[in-house]
Scaffold this motif. Sequence first.
Motif, PDB file in Angstrom:
ATOM      1  N   SER A 248     -33.817 -33.379  74.612  1.00  0.00           N
ATOM      2  CA  SER A 248     -34.439 -32.316  74.169  1.00  0.00           C
ATOM      3  C   SER A 248     -34.034 -31.764  72.630  1.00  0.00           C
ATOM      4  O   SER A 248     -32.918 -32.197  72.031  1.00  0.00           O
ATOM      5  CB  SER A 248     -33.779 -31.048  75.044  1.00  0.00           C
ATOM      6  N   TYR A 249     -35.096 -31.288  72.222  1.00  0.00           N
ATOM      7  CA  TYR A 249     -34.947 -30.658  70.683  1.00  0.00           C
ATOM      8  C   TYR A 249     -34.800 -29.188  70.875  1.00  0.00           C
ATOM      9  O   TYR A 249     -35.838 -28.355  71.696  1.00  0.00           O
ATOM     10  CB  TYR A 249     -36.040 -30.781  70.114  1.00  0.00           C
ATOM     11  N   PRO A 250     -33.554 -28.600  70.556  1.00  0.00           N
ATOM     12  CA  PRO A 250     -33.549 -26.981  70.582  1.00  0.00           C
ATOM     13  C   PRO A 250     -34.615 -26.376  69.584  1.00  0.00           C
ATOM     14  O   PRO A 250     -34.864 -26.837  68.484  1.00  0.00           O
ATOM     15  CB  PRO A 250     -32.123 -26.628  69.912  1.00  0.00           C
ATOM     16  N   ASP A 252     -35.685 -23.622  67.075  1.00  0.00           N
ATOM     17  CA  ASP A 252     -34.877 -22.937  65.969  1.00  0.00           C
ATOM     18  C   ASP A 252     -35.158 -21.513  65.615  1.00  0.00           C
ATOM     19  O   ASP A 252     -36.357 -21.075  66.151  1.00  0.00           O
ATOM     20  CB  ASP A 252     -35.399 -23.422  64.528  1.00  0.00           C
ATOM     21  N   ASP A 255     -33.620 -18.801  71.840  1.00  0.00           N
ATOM     22  CA  ASP A 255     -33.092 -19.855  72.796  1.00  0.00           C
ATOM     23  C   ASP A 255     -34.315 -20.402  73.251  1.00  0.00           C
ATOM     24  O   ASP A 255     -35.408 -20.293  72.999  1.00  0.00           O
ATOM     25  CB  ASP A 255     -32.765 -18.891  73.964  1.00  0.00           C
ATOM     26  N   GLU A 257     -35.839 -24.703  74.600  1.00  0.00           N
ATOM     27  CA  GLU A 257     -35.698 -26.175  73.975  1.00  0.00           C
ATOM     28  C   GLU A 257     -36.972 -26.776  74.250  1.00  0.00           C
ATOM     29  O   GLU A 257     -37.983 -26.309  75.257  1.00  0.00           O
ATOM     30  CB  GLU A 257     -34.638 -27.110  74.524  1.00  0.00           C
ATOM     31  N   CYS A 291     -38.459 -26.774  65.735  1.00  0.00           N
ATOM     32  CA  CYS A 291     -37.198 -27.272  66.405  1.00  0.00           C
ATOM     33  C   CYS A 291     -36.463 -28.056  65.218  1.00  0.00           C
ATOM     34  O   CYS A 291     -36.857 -28.393  64.270  1.00  0.00           O
ATOM     35  CB  CYS A 291     -37.578 -28.375  67.433  1.00  0.00           C
ATOM     36  N   PRO A 294     -31.067 -32.737  65.772  1.00  0.00           N
ATOM     37  CA  PRO A 294     -29.723 -32.542  65.996  1.00  0.00           C
ATOM     38  C   PRO A 294     -28.928 -33.436  65.061  1.00  0.00           C
ATOM     39  O   PRO A 294     -27.574 -33.190  64.927  1.00  0.00           O
ATOM     40  CB  PRO A 294     -29.586 -33.118  67.434  1.00  0.00           C
ATOM     41  N   LYS A 375     -23.877 -34.473  72.515  1.00  0.00           N
ATOM     42  CA  LYS A 375     -24.436 -33.152  72.170  1.00  0.00           C
ATOM     43  C   LYS A 375     -25.275 -32.194  73.299  1.00  0.00           C
ATOM     44  O   LYS A 375     -25.947 -31.160  73.015  1.00  0.00           O
ATOM     45  CB  LYS A 375     -25.216 -33.137  71.020  1.00  0.00           C
ATOM     46  N   LEU A 377     -27.982 -33.236  74.910  1.00  0.00           N
ATOM     47  CA  LEU A 377     -29.256 -33.005  74.883  1.00  0.00           C
ATOM     48  C   LEU A 377     -29.850 -34.308  75.687  1.00  0.00           C
ATOM     49  O   LEU A 377     -31.343 -34.010  75.530  1.00  0.00           O
ATOM     50  CB  LEU A 377     -29.619 -33.100  73.328  1.00  0.00           C
TER      51      LEU A 377
END
Length: 1010
Positions: A248-250, A252, A255, A257, A291, A294, A375, A377
């Motif tokens: 996953s990419y969070p 930006d 909340d 992903e 996104c 990381p 991390k 992810l």
Amino acid sequence: MKWSEKERIAYSVSTPPGEKKDTTVPFPSSYSPEYVETSWYQWWEKEGFFTPEINDRLPHAVNHSFSMCIPPPNVTGTLHLGHALTVAIEDALVRWRRMQGYKVLWVPGCDHAGIATQTVVERRLFRERGKRRQDLSREDFLKEVWTWKKEKGEEIYHQLRELGASLDWSRACFTMDPGFSSAVTEAFVRLCDSGLIYRSEGLVNWSCALESAISDIEVDSMQLSGRTLLPVPGYQNRVEFGTMVTFSYPIDGQDGEVAVSTTRPETMLGDVAIAVHPEDPRYQAIHGKQCRHPFSDRLLPIITDTVVDMELGTGAVKVTPAHDHTDFLLSQRHSLPRLTVIGGDGTMTPLCGQWLEGVKRFDAREQVMDALTEKMLFRGKRDHAMSLPVCSRSGDVIEPMVKKQWFVRCGEMAQRAIQAVDEGQLEIIPHFYTKTWSSWLSNISDWCISRQLWWGHQIPAYRVTLPDSTDTQEEVWVWGRSEEEARERAAGKYGVAADTITLTQDPDVLDTWFSSGLFPFAMLGWPQQTSDLRQFYPNTILETGSDLIFFWVARMVMLGTELTGQLPFKQVLLHSLVRDKHGRKMSKSLGNVIDPLDVISGISLERLQEKVKEGNLDPRESMVAMEAQRKDFPKGIPECGTDALRFALCSYKAQGEDISLSVSQVLSCRHFCNKMWQTVRFTLGVLEDRGAELGTLEQTSPLNSMDQWVCSRLYSTVLQCEQGFERYELHSVTAALHSFWLHSLCDIYLECIKPVLSQDSGSQREKQVVRAVLYHCVCVSLALLSPFMPFLTEELWQRLYLLRGEGGGRSVASLCLQPYPQSSQLAHWHFPQEEADFTLVQEVVRVARSLRAQCGMTKEKPDMWAVCSPSQAQILLHFGPAVRTLGRITKLHLHCPQGAGSLSFPSAPPPPKGSAVGVVDHSCQLHLNVQGGVNVSKLSLQLCQRREKLLSKLEQSLSRTRLPNYLEKVPERVRVETENKISALEQELRNIEEQLSALQGPPKHNSGQK
């Protein structure tokens, strides 16, 4: 394969190279390839028989030319049986046309094979001196390659001569020769001038092992059904492929992903965006959001594009333009940057950060997944069916990379190549390849011709540095036939003095297939308008393996048409691939690659194993290869000779399924060679010193039934040869010749004439005609066989030629320059009724021999009755001597139960009771008079036992055909073999049933009725 070592006979007469072999010496008692193949080739070559100029000396010359180039073998190694098939087919066509009086040019050549040669030389350099290419200057390394070429090039030419290839050696060319190299430069400059070659940044197929780009058609697709561990060059342990990783990419600033899936997680360091389908409901709310990466903290825009497959993975796609073909196109549409995170040597670049810089790409894969897990992810890994691109040259996994390279625009040239076939200007044989041709060329992409190698034609393009230029300026390039020309072009283009310009030649070389694509006209001296080019271009035909249709054939057609304004040839003849007897592709690591010279001269198992050890295989592959050799060739390979190998190769149907070649088939052709040898030996004995009595073919008219039959069979054979050659179906030509010599001539005609020639009675006229018929049948057959078996036919023909007093032992006359037999010359030998009638005789003889064997009468010659129709009786009477001789019977009684009044002779009484009975067909039965009667119960028991065995075999074969998807799964070749086997078994069972029925009681004499 069972075989025993045959006696080797050496030709011991001192013959200087190029002098004609002395055929007045005594004729050896048995065939020996070593004896036969000595000295002939050197004489043919010295006399200039293989040059087109010989045509001026031929009385039967015609106003036609025939030209062809040999597919130039790579200079890297030795020829294998695949090359031998090419030579056998092409030389048969060339020799056939030469004998027909055509002006023939067949040009030999060798290809410099950029990648393959450089790889081999680098390996040798490291093995012998512990040095890498980069430890030497480019100039010194190229000296090493030229040394290798001199060793290997001569070895290949030696093999071609041993195979009897009638090539014009005075015109041999190598793709790195000065003349050929200038043609390559000329082609590059012309194509650049016309805008068909351009320089651009593009995504290329990159082999990290070779550190070079390779073309699309040098990439093999390996299909994986799921998780698979594979060996990769440069890695000690096997590498995992066939899995899909999700992470996953969070998003930006909020909340949430976005999960993405990939089979190559190491490339995520080069991600510059995330793409989703504009209509995917799951991602409607985040269009235009970003996104955060990381590891690099880079912001990745979420873009929309219809190219995204909503059903694949999570429906969201990571975009890595510098390492994926689809993503590269996305970057062009959405103006995205391209970040190269894997270097040319397969290690991670500084862009990835210190933690990964310099780490090998597949080791980095594991480290990236560990870091994602850390991390929190990492979202999982699962099996995933995929197609893995692999370099056919190195076995390395291809890495798509962005590079500035030279490309050829193929679109318009490809369309012209399709049109040429559609409009019938270019014929592809077999025709089923036409669809493949059109399909591939319709979807062709531009061809990257830059290769990051040292061995090859250095690209004649120069980077220009102008007096006031800065490092930030865009690249400026010119090209020219020489550096001086390039300098003048640059000065004129930019309006500056030539001496103020700095030129730097592109260090890359051209793709080997670029120079190979020029072969049909560069070999004739293009771009100069030479007499060869005017006379022999376009070539008549291009013959090659079907695997080269795109690598080579399509490119020759495109480049030839563009550069010369003409198609390079009128026909393309494609042959199948040669596999081993198990149907496997030939590979050094499997130990099934066979040197043709080992089949020609024979080789021990020990020497075969030594050759594996001398090769470049790693120890594990060597073990596998040597074990395969021990299994397939426990006693080594027997000496078969060139003629047998060539004849065997041409006996396969080359236009269709792949050829599974076994040495045992070549060995059976050697037995055929011995049969030919013994036939000529017999003929010479029969003729003795009567050669001068022989009339010409035109003057010879057959008298009796058997003379007429064999002459007519020869006429039909010549006709089959004509038709087979014209259709390029060489297997039908060899089958016709094998059948005529072995069955018609040896098994039947020779057996029938032996009694005639040995009789003290009998007319001298009849004997003289028999001798003349025999002589001409053998001579014509040798001429027919000459394109396939040049050595043996020359040796035998020279002995017969001497017999007629037509020249001394060292006369210039050669069979390879004699007219090829034509059916029109043998029209007076055509007796179709004799041929048609003789099929009954053959069946009668077969059944008679079978009856004698069943009754244990191997030595006796009993009387035989044929109970048959009047028309059959007339045929059997006409061929009476042949029936008695071949059936090994004393007397033939012809009994006709019906219609005896129409006979021109009195019908014999019915056969005696207690005779052994055999069925020929529904209207013809044979009765063998057995002294003391036949043991009916014993014979019935034998027949019943045989019937049970056959029924079991038949059921086994039939059960195979009932398997599910039999038609789809089983190759056509195997299906045909099975059908033939079933047919033969059923026929034999019918014969047994008929014989059992006949044994149970003598039939009532109504067999003449239908």
